[in-house]
Design a protein around this motif. Structure first.
Motif, PDB file in Angstrom:
ATOM      1  N   ARG A  77      15.484  15.734  61.113  1.00  0.00           N
ATOM      2  CA  ARG A  77      15.276  14.743  60.037  1.00  0.00           C
ATOM      3  C   ARG A  77      16.186  14.868  59.057  1.00  0.00           C
ATOM      4  O   ARG A  77      16.768  13.470  58.877  1.00  0.00           O
ATOM      5  CB  ARG A  77      13.866  14.799  59.332  1.00  0.00           C
ATOM      6  CG  ARG A  77      12.526  14.685  60.148  1.00  0.00           C
ATOM      7  CD  ARG A  77      11.467  14.903  59.321  1.00  0.00           C
ATOM      8  NE  ARG A  77      10.112  14.358  59.839  1.00  0.00           N
ATOM      9  CZ  ARG A  77       8.865  14.916  59.381  1.00  0.00           C
ATOM     10  NH1 ARG A  77       8.861  15.844  58.549  1.00  0.00           N
ATOM     11  NH2 ARG A  77       7.874  14.372  60.054  1.00  0.00           N
ATOM     12  N   ARG A  78      16.898  15.910  58.685  1.00  0.00           N
ATOM     13  CA  ARG A  78      17.840  16.046  57.767  1.00  0.00           C
ATOM     14  C   ARG A  78      19.031  15.700  58.350  1.00  0.00           C
ATOM     15  O   ARG A  78      19.862  14.877  57.489  1.00  0.00           O
ATOM     16  CB  ARG A  78      17.754  17.527  57.337  1.00  0.00           C
ATOM     17  CG  ARG A  78      18.819  17.743  56.093  1.00  0.00           C
ATOM     18  CD  ARG A  78      18.860  19.283  55.595  1.00  0.00           C
ATOM     19  NE  ARG A  78      17.476  19.726  55.065  1.00  0.00           N
ATOM     20  CZ  ARG A  78      16.663  20.512  55.873  1.00  0.00           C
ATOM     21  NH1 ARG A  78      16.854  20.960  56.770  1.00  0.00           N
ATOM     22  NH2 ARG A  78      15.602  20.887  55.255  1.00  0.00           N
ATOM     23  N   LEU A  79      19.275  15.938  59.605  1.00  0.00           N
ATOM     24  CA  LEU A  79      20.684  15.511  60.061  1.00  0.00           C
ATOM     25  C   LEU A  79      20.653  13.945  60.341  1.00  0.00           C
ATOM     26  O   LEU A  79      21.622  13.382  60.148  1.00  0.00           O
ATOM     27  CB  LEU A  79      20.727  16.057  61.518  1.00  0.00           C
ATOM     28  CG  LEU A  79      21.938  15.946  62.428  1.00  0.00           C
ATOM     29  CD1 LEU A  79      23.136  16.239  61.553  1.00  0.00           C
ATOM     30  CD2 LEU A  79      21.944  16.667  63.751  1.00  0.00           C
ATOM     31  N   LEU A  80      19.618  13.521  60.860  1.00  0.00           N
ATOM     32  CA  LEU A  80      19.426  12.161  61.270  1.00  0.00           C
ATOM     33  C   LEU A  80      19.722  11.258  59.869  1.00  0.00           C
ATOM     34  O   LEU A  80      20.148  10.200  59.486  1.00  0.00           O
ATOM     35  CB  LEU A  80      18.285  11.553  61.772  1.00  0.00           C
ATOM     36  CG  LEU A  80      18.204  11.890  63.036  1.00  0.00           C
ATOM     37  CD1 LEU A  80      16.927  11.404  63.927  1.00  0.00           C
ATOM     38  CD2 LEU A  80      19.389  11.569  64.160  1.00  0.00           C
ATOM     39  N   SER A  81      18.834  11.791  58.684  1.00  0.00           N
ATOM     40  CA  SER A  81      19.182  10.956  57.382  1.00  0.00           C
ATOM     41  C   SER A  81      20.561  11.130  56.907  1.00  0.00           C
ATOM     42  O   SER A  81      21.162  10.335  56.294  1.00  0.00           O
ATOM     43  CB  SER A  81      18.348  11.893  56.345  1.00  0.00           C
ATOM     44  OG  SER A  81      18.481  11.433  55.029  1.00  0.00           O
ATOM     45  N   VAL A 129      25.812   4.221  55.932  1.00  0.00           N
ATOM     46  CA  VAL A 129      25.396   3.314  54.852  1.00  0.00           C
ATOM     47  C   VAL A 129      26.761   3.358  53.891  1.00  0.00           C
ATOM     48  O   VAL A 129      27.437   2.313  53.327  1.00  0.00           O
ATOM     49  CB  VAL A 129      24.268   3.572  54.153  1.00  0.00           C
ATOM     50  CG1 VAL A 129      24.100   2.709  52.781  1.00  0.00           C
ATOM     51  CG2 VAL A 129      22.967   3.205  55.140  1.00  0.00           C
ATOM     52  N   ARG A 130      27.138   4.477  53.573  1.00  0.00           N
ATOM     53  CA  ARG A 130      28.017   4.706  52.542  1.00  0.00           C
ATOM     54  C   ARG A 130      29.584   4.203  53.218  1.00  0.00           C
ATOM     55  O   ARG A 130      30.477   3.796  52.469  1.00  0.00           O
ATOM     56  CB  ARG A 130      28.287   6.183  52.151  1.00  0.00           C
ATOM     57  CG  ARG A 130      27.192   6.571  51.583  1.00  0.00           C
ATOM     58  CD  ARG A 130      27.321   7.902  51.014  1.00  0.00           C
ATOM     59  NE  ARG A 130      28.467   8.179  50.065  1.00  0.00           N
ATOM     60  CZ  ARG A 130      28.724   9.504  49.456  1.00  0.00           C
ATOM     61  NH1 ARG A 130      27.874  10.438  49.728  1.00  0.00           N
ATOM     62  NH2 ARG A 130      29.500   9.430  48.484  1.00  0.00           N
ATOM     63  N   THR A 131      29.763   4.490  54.352  1.00  0.00           N
ATOM     64  CA  THR A 131      31.026   3.929  55.066  1.00  0.00           C
ATOM     65  C   THR A 131      31.160   2.560  55.047  1.00  0.00           C
ATOM     66  O   THR A 131      32.169   1.762  54.737  1.00  0.00           O
ATOM     67  CB  THR A 131      31.242   4.352  56.688  1.00  0.00           C
ATOM     68  OG1 THR A 131      31.244   5.964  56.505  1.00  0.00           O
ATOM     69  CG2 THR A 131      32.603   4.015  57.312  1.00  0.00           C
ATOM     70  N   LYS A 132      29.948   1.776  55.263  1.00  0.00           N
ATOM     71  CA  LYS A 132      29.892   0.187  55.400  1.00  0.00           C
ATOM     72  C   LYS A 132      30.220  -0.219  53.810  1.00  0.00           C
ATOM     73  O   LYS A 132      30.656  -1.405  53.628  1.00  0.00           O
ATOM     74  CB  LYS A 132      28.414   0.000  55.970  1.00  0.00           C
ATOM     75  CG  LYS A 132      28.498  -1.792  56.259  1.00  0.00           C
ATOM     76  CD  LYS A 132      29.470  -1.806  57.472  1.00  0.00           C
ATOM     77  CE  LYS A 132      29.299  -3.334  57.941  1.00  0.00           C
ATOM     78  NZ  LYS A 132      30.340  -3.381  59.049  1.00  0.00           N
ATOM     79  N   LEU A 138      23.264  11.410  58.832  1.00  0.00           N
ATOM     80  CA  LEU A 138      24.078  10.485  59.793  1.00  0.00           C
ATOM     81  C   LEU A 138      24.036   9.050  58.992  1.00  0.00           C
ATOM     82  O   LEU A 138      24.864   8.202  59.269  1.00  0.00           O
ATOM     83  CB  LEU A 138      23.810  10.614  61.078  1.00  0.00           C
ATOM     84  CG  LEU A 138      24.282  12.075  61.589  1.00  0.00           C
ATOM     85  CD1 LEU A 138      23.620  11.866  63.178  1.00  0.00           C
ATOM     86  CD2 LEU A 138      25.727  12.106  61.695  1.00  0.00           C
ATOM     87  N   ASN A 139      22.622   8.538  58.773  1.00  0.00           N
ATOM     88  CA  ASN A 139      22.497   7.248  58.445  1.00  0.00           C
ATOM     89  C   ASN A 139      22.993   7.016  57.046  1.00  0.00           C
ATOM     90  O   ASN A 139      23.582   6.061  56.783  1.00  0.00           O
ATOM     91  CB  ASN A 139      20.970   7.151  58.156  1.00  0.00           C
ATOM     92  CG  ASN A 139      20.646   5.780  57.774  1.00  0.00           C
ATOM     93  OD1 ASN A 139      20.809   4.749  58.487  1.00  0.00           O
ATOM     94  ND2 ASN A 139      19.852   5.628  56.597  1.00  0.00           N
ATOM     95  N   ASP A 167      16.799  14.567  51.638  1.00  0.00           N
ATOM     96  CA  ASP A 167      17.726  13.821  51.292  1.00  0.00           C
ATOM     97  C   ASP A 167      18.099  12.380  51.838  1.00  0.00           C
ATOM     98  O   ASP A 167      19.220  12.154  51.882  1.00  0.00           O
ATOM     99  CB  ASP A 167      19.024  14.947  51.438  1.00  0.00           C
ATOM    100  CG  ASP A 167      20.325  14.360  50.515  1.00  0.00           C
ATOM    101  OD1 ASP A 167      20.088  14.007  49.384  1.00  0.00           O
ATOM    102  OD2 ASP A 167      21.359  14.550  51.251  1.00  0.00           O
ATOM    103  N   GLN A 168      17.006  11.647  51.751  1.00  0.00           N
ATOM    104  CA  GLN A 168      17.044  10.626  52.316  1.00  0.00           C
ATOM    105  C   GLN A 168      17.182   9.613  51.429  1.00  0.00           C
ATOM    106  O   GLN A 168      17.721   8.200  51.201  1.00  0.00           O
ATOM    107  CB  GLN A 168      15.736  10.103  53.141  1.00  0.00           C
ATOM    108  CG  GLN A 168      15.680  10.939  54.404  1.00  0.00           C
ATOM    109  CD  GLN A 168      14.345  10.840  55.358  1.00  0.00           C
ATOM    110  OE1 GLN A 168      13.275  10.523  54.644  1.00  0.00           O
ATOM    111  NE2 GLN A 168      14.306  11.064  56.435  1.00  0.00           N
ATOM    112  N   ILE A 169      16.741  10.061  50.124  1.00  0.00           N
ATOM    113  CA  ILE A 169      16.864   9.090  48.792  1.00  0.00           C
ATOM    114  C   ILE A 169      17.608  10.172  47.818  1.00  0.00           C
ATOM    115  O   ILE A 169      17.562  11.356  47.813  1.00  0.00           O
ATOM    116  CB  ILE A 169      15.750   8.518  48.350  1.00  0.00           C
ATOM    117  CG1 ILE A 169      14.573   9.424  48.007  1.00  0.00           C
ATOM    118  CG2 ILE A 169      15.150   7.487  49.374  1.00  0.00           C
ATOM    119  CD1 ILE A 169      13.393   8.792  47.601  1.00  0.00           C
TER     120      ILE A 169
END
Length: 298
Positions: free
Chosen positions: A69-73, A80-83, A75-76, A139-141
């Motif tokens: 979960r932490r890893l996928l969060s 988002v930040r790159t975009k 990566l997401n 750390d998703q929000i």
């Protein structure tokens, strides 16, 4: 190890069924099972215990689920930040909104952020209080708003940003409308529309705490997930609603009359909950703006 494998693993762990998980991710069961088997072989551990068509996570699987979960969060967040950077943003905030909150002061806060710090991308996500706590943990929000009085833990801290008065929403032609203010003792004798204990956990916490402090227990006619639905049920005559004053002002209805509470009760506080660590400069400024708005209103 591929991202798709991690996503499949989390869905299987949540569904506890390869059949339901396969339907959810829109693939056949055999390639899904094969992907999980390959993941287990690469890790060198068994992630699921399989017996008689039922599966459950092993202890290794439980540990791996948190890290996945932490890893996928992460990566997401990278995506988002790159975009956002492509569009010229320099900062990034992910803010949860719980308990159906959509107060005018929230609008003012977001508007100020856009005016004073236009290069910080502020994303707002709706979720329940429990979902917010989990999202903060992984750390998703970055922070979340709630009226729930709990959630001050070793890993989470909360800061009060503003307060709001509680009021009754009463259907037209209701016998209690002969009074200009309503007491809790009077109101509790009638069916009530209150917040759902899971989908609107913070509102439920505020309402139940207020009544139980007076030794009262409401008669619940309907549970609702937000103020808009509450006003609909009240207007239809299902019962009396109990809501935040600023919130019901957004959902005015000709068949609903607002009455103040006669009793001396504490106002409901809105908190910004965040991880118990040094906040980013963007989050510090966001919190200060929220508190200044609260000071101005209160």
């Amino acid at each position: 190890m591929r991202i798709r494998q991690l996503q499949y693993f989390l869905v299987v762990a949540e569904e506890q069924s390869f059949t339901r998980a396969a339907a959810r991710v829109h693939i056949r069961q055999s390639p899904l099972s094969r992907a999980i088997k390959e993941l287990e072989e690469e890790l060198g551990v068994q992630l699921f215990e399989r017996s008689k068509g039922r599966i459950r996570l092993t202890w290794s699987g439980e540990v791996f689920r948190e890290d996945a979960r932490r890893l996928l969060s992460f990566l997401n967040s990278v995506r988002v930040r790159t975009k956002a950077a492509e569009y010229g943003f320099r900062g990034h905030l992910r803010i949860a909104l719980t308990d159906g909150l959509a107060q005018p002061r929230m609008t003012e806060l977001l508007a100020r952020c856009r005016e004073e710090e236009p290069l910080t991308d502020v994303r707002v996500l709706e979720m329940t209080v429990s979902e917010m706590a989990q999202a903060l943990k992984f750390d998703q929000i970055d922070a979340g708003f709630t009226v729930h009085t709990g959630y001050q833990t070793e890993i989470l801290v909360k800061d009060q940003v503003w307060t709001d008065r509680l009021v009754f929403a009463v259907p037209t032609r209701h016998p209690l409308l002969t009074r200009d203010k309503l007491s809790l003792v009077e109101a509790v004798q009638h069916p009530m529309i209150i917040c759902h204990p899971e989908r609107c956990e913070g509102g439920y916490d505020v309402v139940l705490r207020m009544f139980r402090n007076e030794g009262l227990e409401p008669i619940v006619a309907e549970y609702v997930s937000g103020h808009e639905l509450m006003m609909m049920f009240v207007a239809a005559g299902y019962g009396i609603g109990l809501a935040l004053e600023s919130q019901v002002a957004l959902y005015c209805h000709p068949n609903v009359i607002i009455r103040p509470i006669r009793d001396e009760i504490a106002e409901a506080a809105t908190f910004l909950v965040r991880p118990n660590r040094a906040a980013s400069p963007e989050l510090e400024r966001f919190l200060l703006r929220a508190q200044k708005i609260g000071e101005k209103i209160n």
